[in-house]
Structure formats: C-alpha cells, structure tokens
Design an enzyme around this catalytic site. Structure first.
Site, PDB file in Angstrom:
ATOM      1  N   SER A   8     -43.949 -30.639   7.660  1.00 20.60           N
ATOM      2  CA  SER A   8     -42.584 -30.686   7.157  1.00 20.60           C
ATOM      3  C   SER A   8     -42.706 -31.106   5.744  1.00 20.60           C
ATOM      4  O   SER A   8     -43.480 -32.303   5.387  1.00 20.60           O
ATOM      5  CB  SER A   8     -42.184 -31.976   7.939  1.00 20.60           C
ATOM      6  OG  SER A   8     -40.976 -32.490   7.274  1.00 20.60           O
ATOM      7  N   HIS A  32     -41.659 -26.114   6.930  1.00 16.56           N
ATOM      8  CA  HIS A  32     -40.437 -26.785   7.427  1.00 16.56           C
ATOM      9  C   HIS A  32     -39.809 -27.559   6.403  1.00 16.56           C
ATOM     10  O   HIS A  32     -40.407 -28.637   5.766  1.00 16.56           O
ATOM     11  CB  HIS A  32     -41.082 -27.654   8.772  1.00 16.56           C
ATOM     12  CG  HIS A  32     -39.575 -28.432   9.429  1.00 16.56           C
ATOM     13  ND1 HIS A  32     -38.875 -27.490  10.375  1.00 16.56           N
ATOM     14  CD2 HIS A  32     -39.184 -29.531   9.191  1.00 16.56           C
ATOM     15  CE1 HIS A  32     -38.062 -28.545  10.613  1.00 16.56           C
ATOM     16  NE2 HIS A  32     -38.086 -29.649  10.299  1.00 16.56           N
ATOM     17  N   ASP A  34     -36.713 -29.937   5.331  1.00 20.25           N
ATOM     18  CA  ASP A  34     -35.741 -30.798   5.863  1.00 20.25           C
ATOM     19  C   ASP A  34     -34.558 -31.154   4.681  1.00 20.25           C
ATOM     20  O   ASP A  34     -34.669 -31.769   3.612  1.00 20.25           O
ATOM     21  CB  ASP A  34     -36.514 -32.223   6.209  1.00 20.25           C
ATOM     22  CG  ASP A  34     -37.076 -32.038   7.247  1.00 20.25           C
ATOM     23  OD1 ASP A  34     -36.535 -31.501   8.382  1.00 20.25           O
ATOM     24  OD2 ASP A  34     -38.329 -32.239   7.523  1.00 20.25           O
ATOM     25  N   MET A  36     -31.278 -33.092   3.831  1.00 26.45           N
ATOM     26  CA  MET A  36     -30.523 -34.114   4.529  1.00 26.45           C
ATOM     27  C   MET A  36     -29.381 -34.159   3.429  1.00 26.45           C
ATOM     28  O   MET A  36     -29.655 -34.414   2.349  1.00 26.45           O
ATOM     29  CB  MET A  36     -31.258 -35.450   4.624  1.00 26.45           C
ATOM     30  CG  MET A  36     -32.419 -35.250   5.451  1.00 26.45           C
ATOM     31  SD  MET A  36     -33.525 -36.623   5.555  1.00 26.45           S
ATOM     32  CE  MET A  36     -34.858 -36.011   6.670  1.00 26.45           C
ATOM     33  N   HIS A  65     -34.330 -26.786   8.057  1.00 24.94           N
ATOM     34  CA  HIS A  65     -33.574 -27.661   9.032  1.00 24.94           C
ATOM     35  C   HIS A  65     -32.576 -28.338   8.368  1.00 24.94           C
ATOM     36  O   HIS A  65     -32.575 -29.278   7.581  1.00 24.94           O
ATOM     37  CB  HIS A  65     -34.560 -28.558   9.650  1.00 24.94           C
ATOM     38  CG  HIS A  65     -34.174 -29.511  10.583  1.00 24.94           C
ATOM     39  ND1 HIS A  65     -34.988 -30.752  10.861  1.00 24.94           N
ATOM     40  CD2 HIS A  65     -32.880 -29.816  11.287  1.00 24.94           C
ATOM     41  CE1 HIS A  65     -34.387 -31.325  11.692  1.00 24.94           C
ATOM     42  NE2 HIS A  65     -33.133 -30.821  11.970  1.00 24.94           N
ATOM     43  N   MET A  67     -29.710 -30.812   8.051  1.00 24.38           N
ATOM     44  CA  MET A  67     -29.140 -32.189   8.617  1.00 24.38           C
ATOM     45  C   MET A  67     -27.905 -32.477   7.776  1.00 24.38           C
ATOM     46  O   MET A  67     -28.132 -33.706   7.186  1.00 24.38           O
ATOM     47  CB  MET A  67     -30.166 -33.399   8.654  1.00 24.38           C
ATOM     48  CG  MET A  67     -31.338 -32.971   9.707  1.00 24.38           C
ATOM     49  SD  MET A  67     -32.812 -33.800   9.630  1.00 24.38           S
ATOM     50  CE  MET A  67     -33.684 -32.779   8.283  1.00 24.38           C
ATOM     51  N   MET A 140     -35.137 -32.275  18.699  1.00 20.48           N
ATOM     52  CA  MET A 140     -35.637 -33.528  18.105  1.00 20.48           C
ATOM     53  C   MET A 140     -36.480 -34.573  18.798  1.00 20.48           C
ATOM     54  O   MET A 140     -35.873 -34.771  19.946  1.00 20.48           O
ATOM     55  CB  MET A 140     -34.638 -34.573  17.377  1.00 20.48           C
ATOM     56  CG  MET A 140     -33.721 -33.598  16.197  1.00 20.48           C
ATOM     57  SD  MET A 140     -34.799 -32.877  14.892  1.00 20.48           S
ATOM     58  CE  MET A 140     -35.514 -34.411  14.217  1.00 20.48           C
ATOM     59  N   ASP A 178     -39.754 -31.714  16.554  1.00 18.62           N
ATOM     60  CA  ASP A 178     -39.790 -32.163  15.285  1.00 18.62           C
ATOM     61  C   ASP A 178     -39.521 -33.652  15.519  1.00 18.62           C
ATOM     62  O   ASP A 178     -38.473 -34.062  16.128  1.00 18.62           O
ATOM     63  CB  ASP A 178     -38.563 -31.594  14.752  1.00 18.62           C
ATOM     64  CG  ASP A 178     -38.363 -31.899  13.279  1.00 18.62           C
ATOM     65  OD1 ASP A 178     -39.451 -32.745  12.708  1.00 18.62           O
ATOM     66  OD2 ASP A 178     -37.498 -31.607  12.449  1.00 18.62           O
TER      67      ASP A 178
HETATM   68  C1  DX5 Z   1     -36.720 -35.936  10.382  1.00 18.16           C
HETATM   69  C2  DX5 Z   1     -37.020 -34.623  10.110  1.00 18.16           C
HETATM   70  C3  DX5 Z   1     -38.661 -34.175  10.328  1.00 18.16           C
HETATM   71  C4  DX5 Z   1     -39.445 -35.242   9.826  1.00 18.16           C
HETATM   72  C5  DX5 Z   1     -40.848 -35.114  10.572  1.00 18.16           C
HETATM   73  O1  DX5 Z   1     -35.360 -35.967  10.510  1.00 18.16           O
HETATM   74  O2  DX5 Z   1     -36.397 -33.712  10.557  1.00 18.16           O
HETATM   75  O3  DX5 Z   1     -38.906 -32.608  10.124  1.00 18.16           O
HETATM   76  O4  DX5 Z   1     -39.816 -34.781   8.564  1.00 18.16           O
HETATM   77  O5  DX5 Z   1     -41.767 -36.196  10.263  1.00 18.16           O
HETATM   78  P1  DX5 Z   1     -42.809 -36.618  11.133  1.00 18.16           P
HETATM   79  O6  DX5 Z   1     -43.597 -35.447  11.539  1.00 18.16           O
HETATM   80  O7  DX5 Z   1     -43.369 -37.815  10.301  1.00 18.16           O
HETATM   81  O8  DX5 Z   1     -42.351 -37.353  12.179  1.00 18.16           O
HETATM   82 ZN    ZN Z   2     -36.936 -31.485  10.456  1.00 24.69          ZN
END
Ligand code: DX5
Ligand code: ZN
Length: 220
Positions: A8, A32, A34, A36, A65, A67, A140, A178
C-alpha cells in the site's frame, strides 16, 4: 495457496516515491493505491497527480481502492490513468443510492478488473448478489481510513465464508485482504483462501522492505 503481495503506497516515503516504486517493481506484485476523500472515510490521502506519477514508473499493475462517495464519478479517470484493478465500497454505493452492479459493469466496460469492498462490520452475505459481476473481492481487515491499524482476527472466518460461496457457485474470484497484514498473519490468511495481500506499514516500516515482501508472499 499462491498469493500476491500488494504494497500500500499510502505508507511509502513520498519524498522518495521513485525509490519505493522501484522496490515494488522489483520485488512485489501489485501497487495498492488508497484513495480517500475525507467524507466516506475521515482521512484524505492522495489523488490523480500521485497516481499518474506512479503510473509513469510502474511495471506492475495498479490496484485503486476507492474510499470515496460517488465512486462512479472518478472511475473513468482512474481507468485512463492506467489502473488494472478498481474497487469501491458497497457501503458507499448504498449510501449514495447507486446500484453497485451498474458501477461494477462500468469498471469492466473499461477493461479494468472490478472489485467490491466491505468494511469489517458488513456481513459477508451482502456481497453475494454481486458475485457474478465482480472480478475480485476486497475484505477489509481493519476499518478503512488509516494505515497502521491492528488486524481484526474475525477476518479468517469471513474469508472462509466468502470462499465457500464463491466455490459453491463455481466462480473464480480472488479474495484480497487489506489492513494490518504482516509476516505473522500472511500464512494463515492464505490458508483461509486469500490470494492478494495488501500490506502498508509492515512493508514500508521494515528495515528491508523487499525482504518483508518475500516473507509476506511466503517465499523461502
Ligand atoms: C486502509 C487502507 C489500507 C492501508 C493498509 O484504509 O485501505 O490499504 O494502507 O495499511 P496497513 O498495512 O498499515 O494496515
Ligand atoms: Zn486499501
């Protein structure tokens, strides 16, 4: 079961992003990414300039991903940026009053693998009506929003529950996990049926990230 490791990039060093992109190219399987929005989750990560910069150097597929609320608004742009996988939260689509199946079809129509994500408090059977329309499922193992959270142990049972239904229908849908993934839980996650393991802090806080990727993948 063979598994792929998806670092990630939320936990990467943004001052030296190229170095971390090269590590993933050399040692890992998938990027990956993320996304947000500060509304669906109480945090803001990064957007198109960062994804497009990674895309210029990435030789491994990018897994976006989302969010965010109204994921359908931004799917075309992430597809154009070169995403190979795009997932969005079932909870987001439901809150928006959108049809998740329609969004999944929209992703597929762009030649991108379509994924549906649920947080740890959403019952796994809520995914079942959409299985035929998905190319992968992201479960998740922490609540979406932040890296570095503690892995939720109930995840193993949720993987088994989902895998049983996928197998019962004769489908071939990889399960991605994840949140809080590390070398400690990777074997058990793979044994339960996970095929793609996302790991942020475990990889990027390790003194040797490449070695940590190999440990999570289960290489000798
Ligand atoms: C959380 C993200 C993850 C996060 C994972 O909302 O979707 O992808 O970056 O990080 P770790 O491996 O540190 O939990
Ligand atoms: Zn993620």
């Amino acid at each position: 079961m063979a598994r792929l490791v998806a670092p990630s990039m939320l936990s990467a060093d943004f001052l030296h992003l190229e170095k971390d992109v090269e590590m993933v190219n050399a040692c890992a399987d998938i990027f990956h990414l993320d996304i947000m929005d500060g509304t669906f989750v109480p945090n803001i990560s990064f957007g198109f300039p960062v994804v497009e910069a990674i895309a210029r150097k990435a030789t491994k597929p990018m897994d976006v991903h989302l969010m965010i609320v109204h994921p359908e608004k931004y799917i075309p742009r992430f597809a154009d940026a070169g995403a190979s996988y795009i997932s969005f939260h079932l909870e987001a689509a439901e809150a928006d009053g959108s049809d998740p199946a329609e969004i999944l079809r929209m992703i597929r129509s762009r030649g991108v693998k379509a994924g549906l994500v649920i947080n740890p408090d959403i019952p796994v059977p809520k995914l079942f009506p959409y299985l035929e329309e998905t190319d992968f499922i992201l479960l998740m193992s922490v609540f979406a929003g932040f890296g570095g959270q503690k892995f939720i142990e109930e995840t193993y049972g949720r993987i088994a529950e989902l895998k049983a239904e996928i197998d019962r229908r004769g489908l071939r849908i990889p399960i991605e996990i994840d949140g809080g993934v590390s070398a400690t839980n990777a074997d058990r996650l793979a044994a339960a049926g996970a095929e793609i393991l996302v790991a942020g802090s475990a990889v990027f806080k390790a003194s040797d990230p490449a070695e940590m990727v190999r440990r999570i993948r289960g290489d000798a």
